[in-house]
Write a protein that holds these residues in place. Structure first.
Motif, mmCIF file in Angstrom:
data_model
loop_
_atom_site.group_PDB
_atom_site.id
_atom_site.type_symbol
_atom_site.label_atom_id
_atom_site.label_comp_id
_atom_site.label_asym_id
_atom_site.label_seq_id
_atom_site.Cartn_x
_atom_site.Cartn_y
_atom_site.Cartn_z
ATOM 1 N N ARG A 1 0.840 -1.213 0.000
ATOM 2 C CA ARG A 1 0.000 0.000 0.000
ATOM 3 C C ARG A 1 0.869 1.256 0.000
ATOM 4 O O ARG A 1 0.592 2.213 -0.727
ATOM 5 C CB ARG A 1 -0.938 -0.015 1.199
ATOM 6 C CG ARG A 1 -2.051 -1.026 1.050
ATOM 7 C CD ARG A 1 -3.114 -0.884 2.122
ATOM 8 N NE ARG A 1 -4.167 -1.835 1.863
ATOM 9 C CZ ARG A 1 -4.481 -2.844 2.673
ATOM 10 N NH1 ARG A 1 -3.840 -3.007 3.811
ATOM 11 N NH2 ARG A 1 -5.444 -3.682 2.345
ATOM 12 N N ALA A 2 1.912 1.246 0.822
ATOM 13 C CA ALA A 2 2.836 2.389 0.856
ATOM 14 C C ALA A 2 3.539 2.544 -0.490
ATOM 15 O O ALA A 2 3.737 3.664 -0.972
ATOM 16 C CB ALA A 2 3.856 2.203 1.980
ATOM 17 N N LEU A 3 3.897 1.424 -1.105
ATOM 18 C CA LEU A 3 4.532 1.458 -2.423
ATOM 19 C C LEU A 3 3.595 2.083 -3.455
ATOM 20 O O LEU A 3 4.016 2.922 -4.254
ATOM 21 C CB LEU A 3 4.920 0.047 -2.865
ATOM 22 C CG LEU A 3 5.377 -0.089 -4.321
ATOM 23 C CD1 LEU A 3 6.690 0.663 -4.547
ATOM 24 C CD2 LEU A 3 5.514 -1.552 -4.699
ATOM 25 N N LYS A 4 2.343 1.692 -3.443
ATOM 26 C CA LYS A 4 1.376 2.222 -4.407
ATOM 27 C C LYS A 4 1.268 3.747 -4.287
ATOM 28 O O LYS A 4 1.290 4.463 -5.289
ATOM 29 C CB LYS A 4 0.006 1.564 -4.186
ATOM 30 C CG LYS A 4 -1.060 2.000 -5.146
ATOM 31 C CD LYS A 4 -0.803 1.502 -6.548
ATOM 32 C CE LYS A 4 -1.973 1.854 -7.446
ATOM 33 N NZ LYS A 4 -1.845 1.303 -8.773
ATOM 34 N N ILE B 1 5.510 -2.798 -12.987
ATOM 35 C CA ILE B 1 5.399 -4.251 -12.882
ATOM 36 C C ILE B 1 6.325 -4.691 -11.765
ATOM 37 O O ILE B 1 7.519 -4.377 -11.779
ATOM 38 C CB ILE B 1 5.786 -4.948 -14.204
ATOM 39 C CG1 ILE B 1 4.840 -4.514 -15.318
ATOM 40 C CG2 ILE B 1 5.767 -6.465 -14.031
ATOM 41 C CD1 ILE B 1 5.203 -5.055 -16.680
ATOM 42 N N LEU B 2 5.772 -5.387 -10.791
ATOM 43 C CA LEU B 2 6.565 -5.885 -9.676
ATOM 44 C C LEU B 2 7.113 -7.256 -10.007
ATOM 45 O O LEU B 2 6.428 -8.083 -10.603
ATOM 46 C CB LEU B 2 5.713 -6.013 -8.413
ATOM 47 C CG LEU B 2 5.087 -4.755 -7.851
ATOM 48 C CD1 LEU B 2 4.295 -5.106 -6.595
ATOM 49 C CD2 LEU B 2 6.144 -3.736 -7.518
ATOM 50 N N GLN C 1 -6.367 -5.789 -5.826
ATOM 51 C CA GLN C 1 -7.087 -4.611 -5.345
ATOM 52 C C GLN C 1 -6.287 -3.329 -5.621
ATOM 53 O O GLN C 1 -6.850 -2.318 -6.028
ATOM 54 C CB GLN C 1 -7.361 -4.740 -3.843
ATOM 55 C CG GLN C 1 -8.034 -3.519 -3.246
ATOM 56 C CD GLN C 1 -7.990 -3.534 -1.729
ATOM 57 O OE1 GLN C 1 -7.373 -4.406 -1.115
ATOM 58 N NE2 GLN C 1 -8.624 -2.555 -1.129
ATOM 59 N N LEU C 2 -4.974 -3.377 -5.416
ATOM 60 C CA LEU C 2 -4.119 -2.210 -5.645
ATOM 61 C C LEU C 2 -3.762 -2.023 -7.116
ATOM 62 O O LEU C 2 -3.087 -1.065 -7.471
ATOM 63 C CB LEU C 2 -2.836 -2.338 -4.811
ATOM 64 C CG LEU C 2 -3.012 -2.282 -3.297
ATOM 65 C CD1 LEU C 2 -1.739 -2.721 -2.590
ATOM 66 C CD2 LEU C 2 -3.425 -0.886 -2.867
ATOM 67 N N GLU C 3 -4.208 -2.985 -7.930
ATOM 68 C CA GLU C 3 -3.921 -2.965 -9.372
ATOM 69 C C GLU C 3 -2.426 -2.911 -9.651
ATOM 70 O O GLU C 3 -1.953 -2.138 -10.483
ATOM 71 C CB GLU C 3 -4.658 -1.803 -10.047
ATOM 72 C CG GLU C 3 -6.160 -1.918 -9.938
ATOM 73 C CD GLU C 3 -6.895 -0.708 -10.493
ATOM 74 O OE1 GLU C 3 -6.264 0.343 -10.711
ATOM 75 O OE2 GLU C 3 -8.110 -0.837 -10.714
ATOM 76 N N LEU C 4 -1.682 -3.746 -8.933
ATOM 77 C CA LEU C 4 -0.242 -3.879 -9.146
ATOM 78 C C LEU C 4 0.008 -5.158 -9.934
ATOM 79 O O LEU C 4 -0.378 -6.246 -9.509
ATOM 80 C CB LEU C 4 0.506 -3.932 -7.809
ATOM 81 C CG LEU C 4 0.511 -2.639 -7.001
ATOM 82 C CD1 LEU C 4 1.029 -2.892 -5.585
ATOM 83 C CD2 LEU C 4 1.351 -1.582 -7.690
ATOM 84 N N THR C 5 0.621 -5.014 -11.077
ATOM 85 C CA THR C 5 0.913 -6.151 -11.945
ATOM 86 C C THR C 5 2.218 -6.794 -11.491
ATOM 87 O O THR C 5 3.177 -6.100 -11.165
ATOM 88 C CB THR C 5 1.066 -5.675 -13.406
ATOM 89 O OG1 THR C 5 -0.103 -4.947 -13.760
ATOM 90 C CG2 THR C 5 1.252 -6.844 -14.344
#
Length: 173
Positions: free
Chosen positions: A56-59, A72-73, A92-96
């Motif tokens: 979450r902090a990364l987003k 892209i992680l 949920q965070l839409e992190l690929t």
């Protein structure tokens, strides 16, 4: 255990210089540099809950420093990364995420590139407390040019090709 003659003197014990304890941190970086890093409090471990908080902090950080660029992680299959809760949070965070084969440390850029370089820099330094270590790590990361980070990601392509050429076998170096 040590074998020696009965009349031999005991081996000398060297005085150990006390330094800061081990400091664990999570780091996210791209070809431009470090995007986000977090240091773990002494005695804590990374579990799914902690890793989701980090994501979450990364987003939020990505929105501020990388604006609308696609991210892209790529991370390994450590339990907190692969858990159902983490996978739900990533959606949920839409992190690929880039798939990472199990037991392939040779395909994690932090493991084969960033951490060895950082360890080489820290070797021989003695710190009185964790705050000094953390400050020095921050300093080192800020001093690295974007070419340093781009080189690490270029090596990922090379490592992936070697892995494919070897049918998934481990690539040492």
């Amino acid at each position: 255990m040590e074998y020696r003659h009965k009349t031999s003197r005991s081996p000398r014990k060297f005085k150990v210089v006390v330094s800061a304890k081990k400091v664990l941190f999570t780091v996210f970086w791209d070809k431009e540099g470090v995007v986000h890093m977090e240091f773990l409090e002494q005695g804590q471990t990374v579990n799914s809950e902690r890793y989701i908080s980090t994501l979450r902090a990364l987003k939020l950080r990505l929105r501020r420093v990388r604006l609308d660029k696609d991210s892209i992680l790529q991370h390994d299959h450590a339990c907190p990364h692969a858990s159902r809760q983490t996978q739900d949070a990533l959606r949920q965070l839409e992190l690929t995420t880039l798939p990472h084969p199990a037991y392939s440390p040779d395909l994690a850029p932090s493991d084969y590139y960033l951490f060895p370089q950082l360890k080489k820099y820290l070797k021989g330094h003695h710190y009185d407390n964790n705050e000094e270590v953390i400050a020095d790590v921050h300093r080192w990361c800020r001093r690295q040019p974007s070419e340093f980070f781009a080189d690490g990601l270029h090596q990922l392509v090379k490592h992936c090709r070697l892995c494919v050429d070897r049918d998934g076998d481990y690539v040492e170096k």
